[in-house]
Design a protein around this motif. Structure first.
Motif, short mmCIF file in Angstrom:
data_model
loop_
_atom_site.label_atom_id
_atom_site.label_comp_id
_atom_site.label_asym_id
_atom_site.label_seq_id
_atom_site.Cartn_x
_atom_site.Cartn_y
_atom_site.Cartn_z
N GLU A 71 0.82 -1.21 0.00
CA GLU A 71 0.00 0.00 0.00
C GLU A 71 0.86 1.26 0.00
OE1 GLU A 71 -3.16 0.13 -0.50
OE2 GLU A 71 -3.31 -2.04 -0.55
N VAL A 72 1.96 1.23 0.73
CA VAL A 72 2.86 2.39 0.73
C VAL A 72 3.44 2.61 -0.66
CG1 VAL A 72 5.05 3.28 1.60
CG2 VAL A 72 3.39 2.30 3.19
N ALA A 73 3.82 1.51 -1.34
CA ALA A 73 4.35 1.63 -2.70
C ALA A 73 3.31 2.25 -3.63
CB ALA A 73 4.77 0.25 -3.21
N SER A 74 2.04 1.86 -3.48
CA SER A 74 0.98 2.45 -4.30
C SER A 74 0.79 3.92 -3.96
CB SER A 74 -0.33 1.68 -4.08
OG SER A 74 -0.22 0.35 -4.53
N ILE A 76 0.95 8.37 -5.98
CA ILE A 76 -0.14 9.34 -6.03
C ILE A 76 0.43 10.75 -5.90
CG2 ILE A 76 -2.23 10.15 -4.86
CD1 ILE A 76 -2.62 7.23 -3.91
N HIS A 77 0.19 11.55 -6.91
CA HIS A 77 0.67 12.94 -6.92
C HIS A 77 -0.51 13.84 -7.28
CE1 HIS A 77 4.84 11.52 -6.70
NE2 HIS A 77 4.52 10.64 -7.64
N VAL A 105 2.94 11.45 0.10
CA VAL A 105 3.82 10.57 0.86
C VAL A 105 5.26 11.00 0.65
CG1 VAL A 105 4.66 8.20 1.12
CG2 VAL A 105 2.22 8.63 0.75
N ILE A 106 6.00 11.16 1.75
CA ILE A 106 7.36 11.68 1.70
C ILE A 106 8.40 10.60 1.95
CG2 ILE A 106 8.99 13.26 2.83
CD1 ILE A 106 6.59 15.06 3.42
N ASP A 107 8.14 9.73 2.91
CA ASP A 107 9.13 8.72 3.28
C ASP A 107 8.40 7.59 4.01
OD1 ASP A 107 11.54 7.45 3.61
OD2 ASP A 107 12.44 8.98 4.90
N ALA A 134 -6.53 11.49 -8.82
CA ALA A 134 -5.12 11.16 -8.66
C ALA A 134 -4.94 9.79 -8.00
CB ALA A 134 -4.42 12.24 -7.84
N ILE A 135 -5.77 9.50 -7.03
CA ILE A 135 -5.70 8.21 -6.32
C ILE A 135 -6.05 7.06 -7.25
CG2 ILE A 135 -6.78 6.86 -4.48
CD1 ILE A 135 -7.07 9.54 -2.94
#
Length: 523
Positions: free
Chosen positions: A73-76, A80-81, A88-90, A138-139
Motif C-alpha cells: 500500500e505504501v508503494a501504491s 499518487i501525486h 507521501v514523503i518517506d 489522482a488516487i
C-alpha cells in the motif's frame, strides 16, 4: 469492529514517556492523534519542514501478512501525486515498527470543522466536493481505491482540502486479522457493494464522497448515526436522508449515493457538476471567502501554533526538564503597548453598547441567572476567593503548563449551546462538566471553577494562575471582555486552564464567538 480514524484534537498533544523522540531519523515533536492503526506524530525534516509521521501499532507490526500488505500500500501511495492529497514523503516498511511520513497539513479535519462550526455553506461544500473529486482522480490513476473516505480523512487548508490515508488502512485487511472482526472502512460512508463484501471500484469512493458531502452540508451523516450494524443496513437497503441538505445539492449528491455503482457519476462528472452550479460559476478557486471566517481563523491559528512549536524544545522534554513553557498568549500584543486596567465588576450591568471585534455588543438585564449557575449563588451572595494554602502561587497549581489546543475559534449559535472547555468544541447546553456558556450579558462557568480577566492584552498560563490567586473575578460580564481582552478559566481540579477571548456576541442571548486555548499542568 471498524478501523477508527486517528483521534485528533484541535492542536498538538505533548509526548508521553512512552512516545519515541525520533523515528526514521526524524525528530518527533508532538502527537497529532491516535487510532486503530497507530499513532500520528508531528515531526520535522532536517531542513525544518513539518511532516505527519504515522507509526503502526506494535501488534500489527508483528503480523507478517500485515507488513506485506502495508509495504504494497505504501508503494501504491507513493505513486499518487495530486494537489489535493497529502503527499507521501518517506516510509520505513522494514523497520521493527513500520511507519509512513506524509506532508503535514496544519488544519482541522472536516469532521472537526462540522463538529465545532456546524454545516457548511453550499458554495463551500461544492468547492470541497470538486477538490476531493480531483484528489480521487489522482488516487484512482495510481490504481488505488481509498475505501475509507470520510470527513475525518479530509483535512482543510486555506487553499483547499487534502485527502489523507488513501488506501493505507487496507493493509489491516490481512487474512490473519480478519478473524478478529476487523472491518475496513466506516459504515456510515460505505457504498453498498463495500458493505456487502463485494469488489470495490472508483465508484465506491464516489459514493463515499456523496455521503461525506451530505454530512458537511447537513450536519449529520445521510445514513444516520448509532450502531454500525444499523448504519450498514440503511446503506444497503434504505435511501439516503437528505432532508437537512440544501435542496440545490440534492441532485448531485443523490446521483453519487445511487445504490447501483454503474449509475453514479465519475469524479470528472462530479467536478463538472460543481462548475455548473450557480453558487460556484465557471471558476473553481479556493480564494479568500471560500471558507467561513471562523474556520479560516482556526486554520491560521493552527499554523501559528505549529510555527511556535517548532521554535520550542519537544513538549515532553521541556516538561521533564522542569522548564517554564508558557508559549505566547493567543492574541498577545507587544509589551510596549498601553495596558488598560480592569474596572470593578457590578452585580447588575446597565444597558450598554460596546464595540467588540467591530460588532456592537448590547447588554441588558440582571445577572441573577448567570451568577447562580456560574458561582452557585444568587446576586449579591458572592463566594469567597481568599487564596488557600493548596492554591497559593507556590503550590503545584502554579506549575508548568503545556499546550493542549490553541486558538480554537468557536461559535455557539444561541443559548441552547455552550463551549466544552476540555474538548474545545461546541456542545448542547447542560452537557459539559467544565463549560463556558453565554448567559444574558455575561458568561457562566462551573461554580467550582476560578476565573480571571487580564488588565491588558496578553495572558499567559502563569499570568492566569497569578491572577486567579490575587485578583479572581466573581463574574465574566461581556462589557469587561470587550475589544478581545483575554480572560481565563481554571478547572476545578486545577490541572487545566483555558485562555479565552470574546470575538463577537449578538444581543439577547444570540450567537457568541470565542477563541479558546487550553493548557495542561504537568508535574
Amino acid at each position: 469492529m471498524s478501523v477508527q480514524p486517528p483521534r485528533t484534537s484541535p492542536s498538538h498533544e505533548a509526548l508521553s514517556a512512552d512516545d519515541p523522540h525520533e523515528i526514521g531519523g526524524y525528530r518527533v515533536h508532538a502527537r497529532l492523534g491516535s487510532g486503530g492503526m497507530g499513532v500520528v506524530y508531528l515531526a520535522y525534516t532536517r531542513g525544518g519542514r513539518p511532516i505527519a509521521l504515522k507509526a503502526v501499532r506494535e501488534d500489527f507490526a508483528a503480523d507478517p501478512a500485515f507488513r506485506r500488505r502495508f509495504a504494497d500500500e505504501v508503494a501504491s501511495a507513493r505513486r499518487i501525486h495530486g494537489l489535493f492529497t497529502a503527499q507521501v514523503i518517506d516510509s520505513g516498511v522494514d523497520d521493527p515498527v513500520p511507519w509512513l511520513a506524509t506532508a503535514y497539513v496544519p488544519g482541522p479535519s472536516l469532521a472537526q470543522v462540522v463538529e465545532r462550526h456546524g454545516p457548511l455553506p453550499v458554495r463551500t461544500v461544492l468547492l470541497l466536493v470538486a477538490g476531493i473529486a480531483e484528489a480521487l482522480q489522482a488516487i484512482h490513476r495510481a490504481g488505488v481505491v481509498h475505501r475509507d473516505l470520510k470527513p475525518a480523512n479530509v483535512l482543510i487548508a486555506e487553499d483547499g482540502p487534502r485527502v489523507i490515508d488513501f488506501g493505507i488502512a487496507r493493509a489491516a485487511d490481512a487474512a490473519s486479522l480478519t478473524g478478529t472482526g476487523l472491518r475496513i472502512g466506516t459504515a456510515a460512508y460505505m457504498a453498498p457493494e463495500q458493505a456487502m463484501g463485494r469488489p470495490v471500484s472508483a465508484a465506491t469512493d464516489v459514493f463515499a464522497l456523496g455521503a461525506l458531502a451530505a454530512h458537511v452540508a447537513g450536519g449529520v451523516p445521510p445514513f444516520g448515526q448509532g450502531p454500525e450494524s444499523a448504519a450498514l443496513y440503511r446503506v444497503v437497503h434504505e435511501p439516503a436522508d437528505l432532508s437537512r441538505v440544501p435542496r440545490d445539492l440534492h441532485d448531485l449528491l443523490g446521483r453519487c449515493l445511487d445504490k447501483d455503482a454503474r449509475a453514479r457519476p465519475s469524479s470528472d462528472e462530479v467536478i463538472a457538476a460543481a462548475h455548473a452550479h450557480p453558487a460556484v460559476g465557471p471558476s473553481l478557486e479556493f480564494t479568500d471567502g471560500w471558507l467561513p471566517a471562523a474556520v479560516r481563523n482556526e486554520i491560521r491559528g493552527r499554523g501559528r501554533q505549529q510555527a511556535d512549536l517548532h521554535a520550542q524544545p519537544t513538549l515532553s522534554a521541556a516538561a521533564d526538564a522542569g522548564e517554564h513553557t508558557d508559549p505566547p498568549a493567543p492574541g498577545g500584543r507587544r509589551s510596549g503597548e498601553r495596558r488598560r486596567r480592569r474596572g470593578a465588576t457590578a452585580a447588575v450591568v446597565a444597558v450598554a453598547a460596546v464595540l467588540a471585534a467591530g460588532a456592537a455588543l448590547h447588554y441588558a438585564g440582571p445577572l441573577k441567572k448567570f451568577e447562580k449557575r456560574a458561582f452557585g449563588t444568587d446576586k449579591g451572595a458572592r463566594p469567597s476567593h481568599t487564596p488557600s494554602a493548596s492554591s497559593s502561587p507556590s503550590s503545584p497549581a502554579s506549575g508548568v503548563y503545556v499546550p493542549g489546543y490553541a486558538d480554537a475559534e468557536l461559535t455557539a449559535p444561541d443559548s441552547g449551546y455552550e463551549f466544552d472547555l476540555k474538548a474545545g468544541k461546541v456542545v448542547p447546553a447542560e452537557t459539559s462538566t467544565w463549560f463556558l456558556a453565554r448567559d444574558g450579558n455575561g458568561f457562566a462557568v462551573p461554580g467550582d471553577s476560578d476565573a480571571f480577566i487580564a488588565s491588558g492584552y496578553a495572558l499567559s498560563p502563569a499570568d492566569c494562575v497569578r491572577g486567579i490567586e490575587t485578583e479572581p473575578v466573581a463574574s465574566l460580564a461581556l462589557e469587561d471582555l470587550a475589544d478581545e481582552r483575554p480572560f481565563c478559566v481554571r478547572s476545578p481540579d486545577q490541572k487545566q486552564l483555558v485562555v479565552a477571548r470574546l470575538i463577537e456576541a449578538e444581543p439577547d442571548d444570540g450567537a457568541v464567538t470565542v477563541a479558546l486555548s487550553r493548557y495542561d499542568r504537568r508535574g
